[in-house]
Design a protein around this motif. Structure first.
Motif, PDB file in Angstrom:
ATOM      1  N   MET A  80       0.820  -1.212   0.000  1.00  0.00           N
ATOM      2  CA  MET A  80       0.000   0.000   0.000  1.00  0.00           C
ATOM      3  C   MET A  80       0.852   1.259   0.000  1.00  0.00           C
ATOM      4  SD  MET A  80      -3.215  -0.180  -0.281  1.00  0.00           S
ATOM      5  CE  MET A  80      -3.717   1.381   0.410  1.00  0.00           C
ATOM      6  N   GLU A  81       2.024   1.204   0.654  1.00  0.00           N
ATOM      7  CA  GLU A  81       2.843   2.397   0.747  1.00  0.00           C
ATOM      8  C   GLU A  81       3.326   2.855  -0.621  1.00  0.00           C
ATOM      9  OE1 GLU A  81       2.910  -0.041   2.841  1.00  0.00           O
ATOM     10  OE2 GLU A  81       2.591   0.854   4.788  1.00  0.00           O
ATOM     11  N   THR A  82       3.239   1.974  -1.654  1.00  0.00           N
ATOM     12  CA  THR A  82       3.659   2.397  -2.981  1.00  0.00           C
ATOM     13  C   THR A  82       2.685   3.415  -3.575  1.00  0.00           C
ATOM     14  OG1 THR A  82       2.537   0.494  -3.946  1.00  0.00           O
ATOM     15  CG2 THR A  82       4.882   0.269  -3.479  1.00  0.00           C
ATOM     16  N   VAL A  83       1.475   3.557  -3.013  1.00  0.00           N
ATOM     17  CA  VAL A  83       0.555   4.599  -3.445  1.00  0.00           C
ATOM     18  C   VAL A  83       0.952   5.930  -2.820  1.00  0.00           C
ATOM     19  CG1 VAL A  83      -1.877   5.238  -3.654  1.00  0.00           C
ATOM     20  CG2 VAL A  83      -1.237   2.845  -3.475  1.00  0.00           C
ATOM     21  N   LEU A  84       1.598   5.876  -1.657  1.00  0.00           N
ATOM     22  CA  LEU A  84       2.026   7.058  -0.923  1.00  0.00           C
ATOM     23  C   LEU A  84       3.444   6.827  -0.440  1.00  0.00           C
ATOM     24  CD1 LEU A  84       1.084   9.810   0.411  1.00  0.00           C
ATOM     25  CD2 LEU A  84       0.683   8.459   2.471  1.00  0.00           C
ATOM     26  N   ASP A  85       4.346   7.717  -0.790  1.00  0.00           N
ATOM     27  CA  ASP A  85       5.743   7.571  -0.378  1.00  0.00           C
ATOM     28  C   ASP A  85       5.883   8.017   1.072  1.00  0.00           C
ATOM     29  OD1 ASP A  85       8.436   7.415  -0.065  1.00  0.00           O
ATOM     30  OD2 ASP A  85       8.947   8.907  -1.582  1.00  0.00           O
TER      31      ASP A  85
ATOM     32  N   ARG B 211       8.221   7.725   2.968  1.00  0.00           N
ATOM     33  CA  ARG B 211       9.570   8.207   3.300  1.00  0.00           C
ATOM     34  C   ARG B 211       9.652   9.726   3.212  1.00  0.00           C
ATOM     35  NH1 ARG B 211      12.563   4.714  -1.141  1.00  0.00           N
ATOM     36  NH2 ARG B 211      10.760   5.584  -2.233  1.00  0.00           N
ATOM     37  N   SER B 212       8.648  10.360   2.619  1.00  0.00           N
ATOM     38  CA  SER B 212       8.703  11.807   2.406  1.00  0.00           C
ATOM     39  C   SER B 212       8.006  12.579   3.521  1.00  0.00           C
ATOM     40  CB  SER B 212       8.082  12.168   1.050  1.00  0.00           C
ATOM     41  OG  SER B 212       6.740  11.734   0.982  1.00  0.00           O
TER      42      SER B 212
ATOM     43  N   SER C 236       0.781  14.675   7.103  1.00  0.00           N
ATOM     44  CA  SER C 236       2.046  15.213   6.603  1.00  0.00           C
ATOM     45  C   SER C 236       2.848  15.781   7.771  1.00  0.00           C
ATOM     46  CB  SER C 236       1.804  16.298   5.556  1.00  0.00           C
ATOM     47  OG  SER C 236       1.106  17.399   6.116  1.00  0.00           O
ATOM     48  N   GLY C 237       4.154  15.858   7.603  1.00  0.00           N
ATOM     49  CA  GLY C 237       5.023  16.325   8.677  1.00  0.00           C
ATOM     50  C   GLY C 237       4.693  17.720   9.157  1.00  0.00           C
TER      51      GLY C 237
END
Length: 267
Positions: free
Chosen positions: A1-6, A8-9, A26-27
């Motif tokens: 699933m994380e491949t839809v949302l990075d 790491r960013s 988001s951070g």
């Protein structure tokens, strides 16, 4: 699933909703990302479309920032609404915020003349309930204690017995409803105790306004269940909500009907 949302960013896990969707923040706290897979990806697309329809309607709610979909699932990135969920407030603070929350819900209901393309009518939701029951997918956690020992078929039959009356009432009371106006979906400024907006609008659609009112009141009651003067707070909230929506003669049996239907529509 994380491949839809990075992730790491700078995306931070926020929570996982009752639907199973995963939510990231988001951070910088300015955006949220909701991830869904399988059949839930279609439901998430529905939330995207509803937010798009609301974008120019003057309702304080998230704006669609981006949509991503691939073989792993779907991701909806939205702007954040400031504040804290009303479910996090103490009983007294919730009562202080209640009129402002009621006004926000009334603003959604006032969109009835704007040609909402989304249907959450009683006939549609009863059909949905029939499918949930036929799959044996009723979640007992959503049922009141007195109903937990009843079969799904008996719960559905109880609702069906009231359908003719409730369909007749609905015809004169159709508005644009939030669809799930529970306390986690109202955002509130903790300093001013003013509602700042509504979130989780994936069920917005044309429906009987009592379907919204029943859920809002019942869910708020849980916040006052362990507070002193619970009965007085609940009565005051009831009066504020119906006066804000200009309903002079609230129908408690109609509220109870929608509380019996709603648990059968999730699953």
């Amino acid at each position: 699933m994380e491949t839809v949302l990075d992730i790491r960013s700078g995306w931070i896990p926020a929570h996982e909703g009752e639907s199973g969707d995963r939510v990231f923040r988001s951070g910088d706290g300015r955006h949220y990302a909701k991830l869904a897979k399988g059949a839930r990806a279609g439901e998430l697309a529905g939330e995207r479309d509803r937010l798009g329809w609301l974008a120019d309607k003057g309702i304080a709610c998230p704006e669609v920032v981006a949509w991503r979909q691939n073989e792993h699932g779907a991701c909806l990135i939205m702007s954040a609404i400031p504040g804290v969920p009303a479910v996090n407030l103490s009983g007294p603070d919730l009562l202080m915020a209640w009129r402002s929350m009621s006004e926000h819900l009334a603003a959604v209901h006032a969109l009835a003349g704007d040609g909402c393309p989304f249907d959450k009518s009683l006939s549609t939701m009863f059909t949905r309930a029939t499918k949930v029951v036929s799959r044996g997918a009723v979640n007992p956690d959503f049922l009141p204690d007195e109903d937990k020992d009843m079969s799904g078929q008996d719960l559905l039959a109880r609702v069906e017995a009231e359908l003719p009356l409730r369909l007749a009432q609905e015809a004169a009371s159709l508005v644009v409803c939030h669809g799930d106006p529970c306390m986690p979906n109202f955002m509130v400024d903790p300093a001013t105790l003013r509602c700042t907006g509504l979130i989780d609008l994936g069920r917005i659609g044309v429906a009987d306004r009592y379907s919204d009112l029943a859920l809002m009141l019942a869910n708020a009651g849980e916040s006052w269940s362990n507070e002193n003067e619970n009965e007085n707070e609940t009565k005051e909230a009831f009066d504020i909500l119906f006066s804000t929506l200009k309903i002079e003669a609230p129908d408690r049996e109609r509220l109870a009907f929608y509380l019996r239907l709603d648990p059968l529509t999730w699953g």
